[in-house]
Write a protein that holds these residues in place. Structure first.
Motif, PDB file in Angstrom:
ATOM      1  N   PRO A  47       7.748  59.835 -14.671  1.00 12.85           N
ATOM      2  CA  PRO A  47       7.550  59.135 -15.950  1.00 12.85           C
ATOM      3  C   PRO A  47       8.860  58.727 -16.624  1.00 12.85           C
ATOM      4  N   ALA A  48       9.936  59.492 -16.407  1.00 16.80           N
ATOM      5  CA  ALA A  48      11.227  59.198 -17.046  1.00 16.80           C
ATOM      6  C   ALA A  48      12.220  58.562 -16.065  1.00 16.80           C
ATOM      7  N   VAL A  49      11.726  57.889 -15.038  1.00 16.10           N
ATOM      8  CA  VAL A  49      12.597  57.230 -14.056  1.00 16.10           C
ATOM      9  C   VAL A  49      13.524  56.240 -14.752  1.00 16.10           C
ATOM     10  N   THR A  50      14.744  56.125 -14.258  1.00 13.15           N
ATOM     11  CA  THR A  50      15.685  55.129 -14.766  1.00 13.15           C
ATOM     12  C   THR A  50      16.005  54.142 -13.653  1.00 13.15           C
ATOM     13  N   TRP A  51      16.410  52.931 -14.063  1.00 14.31           N
ATOM     14  CA  TRP A  51      16.804  51.901 -13.104  1.00 14.31           C
ATOM     15  C   TRP A  51      17.916  51.083 -13.728  1.00 14.31           C
ATOM     16  N   GLY A  52      19.002  50.959 -12.997  1.00 16.63           N
ATOM     17  CA  GLY A  52      20.113  50.175 -13.505  1.00 16.63           C
ATOM     18  C   GLY A  52      21.174  49.938 -12.463  1.00 16.63           C
ATOM     19  N   ALA A  53      22.254  49.352 -12.905  1.00 19.08           N
ATOM     20  CA  ALA A  53      23.395  49.085 -12.040  1.00 19.08           C
ATOM     21  C   ALA A  53      24.110  50.397 -11.725  1.00 19.08           C
ATOM     22  N   PRO A  54      24.859  50.438 -10.636  1.00 20.25           N
ATOM     23  CA  PRO A  54      25.618  51.650 -10.308  1.00 20.25           C
ATOM     24  C   PRO A  54      26.535  52.053 -11.458  1.00 20.25           C
ATOM     25  N   GLY A  55      26.464  53.298 -11.845  1.00 21.02           N
ATOM     26  CA  GLY A  55      27.323  53.819 -12.898  1.00 21.02           C
ATOM     27  C   GLY A  55      26.943  53.414 -14.317  1.00 21.02           C
ATOM     28  N   ALA A  56      25.791  52.770 -14.480  1.00 20.41           N
ATOM     29  CA  ALA A  56      25.379  52.332 -15.820  1.00 20.41           C
ATOM     30  C   ALA A  56      25.147  53.534 -16.729  1.00 20.41           C
ATOM     31  N   THR A  57      25.781  53.521 -17.894  1.00 22.88           N
ATOM     32  CA  THR A  57      25.553  54.596 -18.864  1.00 22.88           C
ATOM     33  C   THR A  57      24.296  54.328 -19.677  1.00 22.88           C
ATOM     34  N   ASN A  58      23.853  53.075 -19.681  1.00 25.17           N
ATOM     35  CA  ASN A  58      22.645  52.694 -20.396  1.00 25.17           C
ATOM     36  C   ASN A  58      21.790  51.829 -19.456  1.00 25.17           C
ATOM     37  N   PRO A  59      21.056  52.464 -18.523  1.00 32.29           N
ATOM     38  CA  PRO A  59      20.290  51.684 -17.545  1.00 32.29           C
ATOM     39  C   PRO A  59      19.276  50.764 -18.219  1.00 32.29           C
ATOM     40  N   SER A  60      19.012  49.637 -17.572  1.00 29.81           N
ATOM     41  CA  SER A  60      18.117  48.641 -18.168  1.00 29.81           C
ATOM     42  C   SER A  60      16.677  49.127 -18.249  1.00 29.81           C
ATOM     43  N   CYS A  61      16.258  50.003 -17.348  1.00 31.45           N
ATOM     44  CA  CYS A  61      14.907  50.595 -17.420  1.00 31.45           C
ATOM     45  C   CYS A  61      15.046  52.099 -17.600  1.00 31.45           C
ATOM     46  N   LYS A  62      14.272  52.640 -18.554  1.00 36.86           N
ATOM     47  CA  LYS A  62      14.398  54.061 -18.887  1.00 36.86           C
ATOM     48  C   LYS A  62      13.107  54.847 -18.711  1.00 36.86           C
ATOM     49  N   ASN A  63      12.076  54.211 -18.152  1.00 40.51           N
ATOM     50  CA  ASN A  63      10.834  54.941 -17.894  1.00 40.51           C
ATOM     51  C   ASN A  63       9.968  54.150 -16.905  1.00 40.51           C
ATOM     52  N   ARG A  64       8.901  54.770 -16.455  1.00 44.60           N
ATOM     53  CA  ARG A  64       8.004  54.170 -15.458  1.00 44.60           C
ATOM     54  C   ARG A  64       7.453  52.824 -15.928  1.00 44.60           C
ATOM     55  N   ASP A  65       7.013  52.738 -17.172  1.00 47.52           N
ATOM     56  CA  ASP A  65       6.427  51.487 -17.667  1.00 47.52           C
ATOM     57  C   ASP A  65       7.440  50.343 -17.622  1.00 47.52           C
ATOM     58  N   GLN A  66       8.694  50.631 -17.983  1.00 45.45           N
ATOM     59  CA  GLN A  66       9.715  49.584 -17.947  1.00 45.45           C
ATOM     60  C   GLN A  66      10.020  49.141 -16.517  1.00 45.45           C
ATOM     61  N   VAL A  67      10.072  50.081 -15.575  1.00 39.52           N
ATOM     62  CA  VAL A  67      10.302  49.733 -14.164  1.00 39.52           C
ATOM     63  C   VAL A  67       9.168  48.855 -13.653  1.00 39.52           C
ATOM     64  N   LEU A  68       7.935  49.247 -13.934  1.00 35.18           N
ATOM     65  CA  LEU A  68       6.782  48.465 -13.461  1.00 35.18           C
ATOM     66  C   LEU A  68       6.740  47.086 -14.119  1.00 35.18           C
ATOM     67  N   ALA A  69       7.123  46.998 -15.390  1.00 33.22           N
ATOM     68  CA  ALA A  69       7.168  45.703 -16.074  1.00 33.22           C
ATOM     69  C   ALA A  69       8.231  44.811 -15.434  1.00 33.22           C
ATOM     70  N   TRP A  70       9.366  45.393 -15.042  1.00 33.80           N
ATOM     71  CA  TRP A  70      10.417  44.629 -14.378  1.00 33.80           C
ATOM     72  C   TRP A  70       9.900  44.042 -13.065  1.00 33.80           C
ATOM     73  N   TYR A  71       9.223  44.879 -12.270  1.00 33.23           N
ATOM     74  CA  TYR A  71       8.622  44.404 -11.018  1.00 33.23           C
ATOM     75  C   TYR A  71       7.632  43.271 -11.292  1.00 33.23           C
ATOM     76  N   GLN A  72       6.815  43.445 -12.301  1.00 30.75           N
ATOM     77  CA  GLN A  72       5.788  42.443 -12.604  1.00 30.75           C
ATOM     78  C   GLN A  72       6.425  41.125 -13.044  1.00 30.75           C
ATOM     79  N   ARG A  73       7.476  41.199 -13.850  1.00 32.71           N
ATOM     80  CA  ARG A  73       8.165  39.966 -14.256  1.00 32.71           C
ATOM     81  C   ARG A  73       8.723  39.240 -13.037  1.00 32.71           C
ATOM     82  N   GLY A  74       9.279  39.976 -12.107  1.00 35.31           N
ATOM     83  CA  GLY A  74       9.792  39.363 -10.879  1.00 35.31           C
ATOM     84  C   GLY A  74       8.682  38.711 -10.074  1.00 35.31           C
ATOM     85  N   ARG A  75       7.580  39.409  -9.914  1.00 29.47           N
ATOM     86  CA  ARG A  75       6.446  38.850  -9.169  1.00 29.47           C
ATOM     87  C   ARG A  75       5.927  37.588  -9.854  1.00 29.47           C
TER      88      ARG A  75
END
Length: 128
Positions: free
Chosen positions: A33-61
């Motif tokens: 639920p608290a998964v993060t996704w970002g660039a290598p070494g990012a101190t403030n990753p662009s995605c900070k939870n499962r919903d944000q990661v899934l929304a990112w995937y959906q926007r790409g699709r």
């Protein structure tokens, strides 16, 4: 092989199946639920939870981005996902497809962190 490797091999197989089938629900079940996704070494990753990661995937699709996984490799507590991506500006600049690599850190069978790379060597050495 030890229990961790067996678990990681199972997790790798589940990741491969979910991504290959583009099964968002199956992939969601693998994310902490608290998964993060970002660039290598990012101190403030662009995605900070499962919903944000899934929304990112959906926007790409929705934008026509498609990925094809061709390898999922176990590297200790991480998975290296190698894929070919179509539908991005970078892919178009490379003739239609671009190679991309993601490092997924796994804890207790759940993906807790995702980091994206353009270079496989950089991805392999991440976190070592």
């Amino acid at each position: 092989m030890g229990a961790m490797t067996d678990t990681m091999e199972e997790t790798a197989a589940l990741v491969r199946r979910a991504l290959a089938a583009q099964d968002v629900e199956a992939f969601a079940e693998l994310l902490d639920p608290a998964v993060t996704w970002g660039a290598p070494g990012a101190t403030n990753p662009s995605c900070k939870n499962r919903d944000q990661v899934l929304a990112w995937y959906q926007r790409g699709r929705d934008a026509g981005v498609r990925g094809r996984v061709y390898d999922v490799e176990v590297l200790g507590d991480r998975l290296l996902v190698s894929m070919s991506v179509r539908g991005t500006e970078s892919a178009q600049e490379r003739g239609g497809a671009a190679l991309r690599f993601q490092v997924l850190t796994v804890r207790s069978g759940r993906i807790v962190d995702i980091v994206g790379f353009d270079d496989k060597a950089d991805a392999r050495s991440y976190g070592t």
